[in-house]
Design a protein around this motif. Structure first.
Motif, PDB file in Angstrom:
ATOM      1  N   LEU A   1       1.284   9.356   2.745  1.00 32.43           N
ATOM      2  CA  LEU A   1       2.346   9.245   1.727  1.00 32.43           C
ATOM      3  C   LEU A   1       3.130  10.542   1.601  1.00 32.43           C
ATOM      4  O   LEU A   1       4.358  10.518   1.434  1.00 32.43           O
ATOM      5  CB  LEU A   1       1.736   8.856   0.380  1.00 32.43           C
ATOM      6  N   ARG A   2       2.457  11.678   1.711  1.00 36.97           N
ATOM      7  CA  ARG A   2       3.156  12.966   1.644  1.00 36.97           C
ATOM      8  C   ARG A   2       4.057  13.164   2.866  1.00 36.97           C
ATOM      9  O   ARG A   2       5.169  13.679   2.737  1.00 36.97           O
ATOM     10  CB  ARG A   2       2.145  14.103   1.535  1.00 36.97           C
ATOM     11  N   PHE A   3       3.571  12.764   4.021  1.00 36.47           N
ATOM     12  CA  PHE A   3       4.378  12.856   5.240  1.00 36.47           C
ATOM     13  C   PHE A   3       5.666  12.050   5.093  1.00 36.47           C
ATOM     14  O   PHE A   3       6.762  12.549   5.376  1.00 36.47           O
ATOM     15  CB  PHE A   3       3.567  12.349   6.437  1.00 36.47           C
TER      16      PHE A   3
ATOM     17  N   TRP B   1       0.812  -1.216   0.000  1.00 44.98           N
ATOM     18  CA  TRP B   1       0.000   0.000   0.000  1.00 44.98           C
ATOM     19  C   TRP B   1       0.845   1.265   0.000  1.00 44.98           C
ATOM     20  O   TRP B   1       0.322   2.362  -0.259  1.00 44.98           O
ATOM     21  CB  TRP B   1      -0.948  -0.002   1.194  1.00 44.98           C
ATOM     22  N   LEU B   2       2.147   1.150   0.284  1.00 42.72           N
ATOM     23  CA  LEU B   2       3.008   2.333   0.292  1.00 42.72           C
ATOM     24  C   LEU B   2       3.506   2.706  -1.106  1.00 42.72           C
ATOM     25  O   LEU B   2       4.282   3.642  -1.249  1.00 42.72           O
ATOM     26  CB  LEU B   2       4.174   2.110   1.255  1.00 42.72           C
ATOM     27  N   ASP B   3       3.037   1.999  -2.111  1.00 43.50           N
ATOM     28  CA  ASP B   3       3.277   2.339  -3.515  1.00 43.50           C
ATOM     29  C   ASP B   3       1.929   2.733  -4.124  1.00 43.50           C
ATOM     30  O   ASP B   3       1.069   1.877  -4.350  1.00 43.50           O
ATOM     31  CB  ASP B   3       3.865   1.130  -4.249  1.00 43.50           C
TER      32      ASP B   3
ATOM     33  N   PRO C   1       4.394   3.806   8.411  1.00 46.49           N
ATOM     34  CA  PRO C   1       3.720   3.088   7.328  1.00 46.49           C
ATOM     35  C   PRO C   1       2.212   2.984   7.494  1.00 46.49           C
ATOM     36  O   PRO C   1       1.519   2.581   6.551  1.00 46.49           O
ATOM     37  CB  PRO C   1       4.356   1.690   7.406  1.00 46.49           C
ATOM     38  N   LEU C   2       1.665   3.362   8.661  1.00 48.25           N
ATOM     39  CA  LEU C   2       0.251   3.100   8.936  1.00 48.25           C
ATOM     40  C   LEU C   2      -0.577   4.342   9.211  1.00 48.25           C
ATOM     41  O   LEU C   2      -1.722   4.432   8.773  1.00 48.25           O
ATOM     42  CB  LEU C   2       0.137   2.131  10.126  1.00 48.25           C
TER      43      LEU C   2
ATOM     44  N   GLU D   1      10.211   4.106  13.335  1.00 46.63           N
ATOM     45  CA  GLU D   1       8.769   4.010  13.129  1.00 46.63           C
ATOM     46  C   GLU D   1       8.066   3.993  14.474  1.00 46.63           C
ATOM     47  O   GLU D   1       8.558   3.380  15.423  1.00 46.63           O
ATOM     48  CB  GLU D   1       8.415   2.738  12.344  1.00 46.63           C
ATOM     49  N   PRO D   2       6.902   4.634  14.595  1.00 48.43           N
ATOM     50  CA  PRO D   2       6.221   4.715  15.891  1.00 48.43           C
ATOM     51  C   PRO D   2       5.640   3.384  16.354  1.00 48.43           C
ATOM     52  O   PRO D   2       5.367   3.213  17.543  1.00 48.43           O
ATOM     53  CB  PRO D   2       5.099   5.733  15.642  1.00 48.43           C
TER      54      PRO D   2
END
Length: 300
Positions: free
Chosen positions: A284-286, A132-134, A268-269, A244-245
């Motif tokens: 995605l912008r972040f 989903w990150l693409d 990622p979430l 990552e948090p």
């Protein structure tokens, strides 16, 4: 008691309780419920179906799929759901076992099915599930599956999806161009991250994943793995370590201290309450801004 056993027991105990939903005003909410495993999928459902469905997301903001336990309220959600959308690839398979274990099974759609998965990712499965990150994979694979399955819920949902799908596809195309433009000027493109969530993103935008701190989420790296990461960081002239948090930062901060490097956060979430990353496009912008900021440190 193992996690799956606890979840199965809770599900069996809660089956007779039923599931009633109300709107904020107290009136029953009769819209069909679509359950999503993670927030990026849930937000895409919202963008595609609008107010014709009620979206429930199982994984809370800030939680990791590798360590999360379902709550009783979430278990009750299965009973009234019309559809369950998951990523697949080992990221959220435990939810399927729950969904199939309580009376009427919720229809399940694995959105990554049919996508050739990259290796790694650290989850129980046949490859890396972080597709989903693409945004192009989302446009070309997730979106058609979501459109087909959501349209089967009701004519009202089908109408909304038909109207919104072309706009969402165009927006994903524009997002890809925006990310590509933002990262195009980077000279240094190698990075070291907490875990292999960014393989598809890196492949799409010409970045190099030099190494990951947690090859399996929830498992700290060994001394040998830490030594290898130190070597990779020096060889690739890494100027920032990405955390990552959802995962512990102990190993990342130890590595950053050893290398005298700052840390930059990737997520990622995302999810509600996560500033600047409450929706898919903002997420995605972040992360693009964080990649640019971390990688540009080597160009100062």
């Amino acid at each position: 008691m193992p996690g799956f056993a606890r979840r199965s027991l809770l599900l069996l105990l809660l089956i007779p309780l039923g599931c009633s939903t109300e709107t904020d005003g107290g009136a029953p909410d009769d819209r069909p419920t679509v359950v999503a495993s993670i927030y990026p999928v849930g937000d895409l459902v919202r963008l595609l179906a609008g107010e014709t469905v009620r979206v429930e997301v199982l994984l809370p903001a800030g939680a990791s799929p590798a360590t999360f336990d379902v709550t009783p309220r979430q278990l009750r959600t299965f009973q009234g759901a019309s559809l369950f959308l998951m990523v697949g690839g080992g990221l959220d398979e435990w939810v399927v076992r729950l969904a199939q274990g309580g009376g009427e099974a919720v229809p399940v759609v694995r959105l990554s099915h049919g996508i050739p998965l990259l290796e790694g990712g650290g989850h129980e499965g046949e490859g890396n599930p972080h597709v989903w990150l693409d945004p192009i994979l989302v446009r070309d694979h997730f979106l058609p599956k979501m459109e087909e399955t959501l349209s089967g819920i009701s004519p009202a949902v089908a109408g909304a999806v038909s109207r919104r799908s072309p706009t969402l596809a165009d927006s994903l195309t524009a997002l890809d161009a925006e990310i590509r433009e933002r990262l195009s000027s980077l000279d240094r493109r190698s990075f070291l991250s907490t875990h292999a969530a960014w393989s598809y993103y890196a492949s799409r935008y010409g970045l190099e994943e030099a190494g990951v701190i947690h090859s399996h989420p929830g498992q700290d790296p060994s001394s040998r793995e830490m030594a290898h990461l130190l070597e990779e960081a020096r060889d690739h002239e890494i100027h920032c370590l990405f955390t990552e948090p959802q995962l512990g930062e102990v190993a990342a901060r130890a590595l950053a201290t050893e290398l005298s490097l700052p840390t930059c956060m990737l997520d990622p979430l995302g999810g509600p309450g996560m500033e600047g990353r409450e929706g898919y496009f903002d997420l995605l912008r972040f992360n693009t801004a964080q990649f640019a900021r971390g990688l540009e440190r080597g160009q100062e």
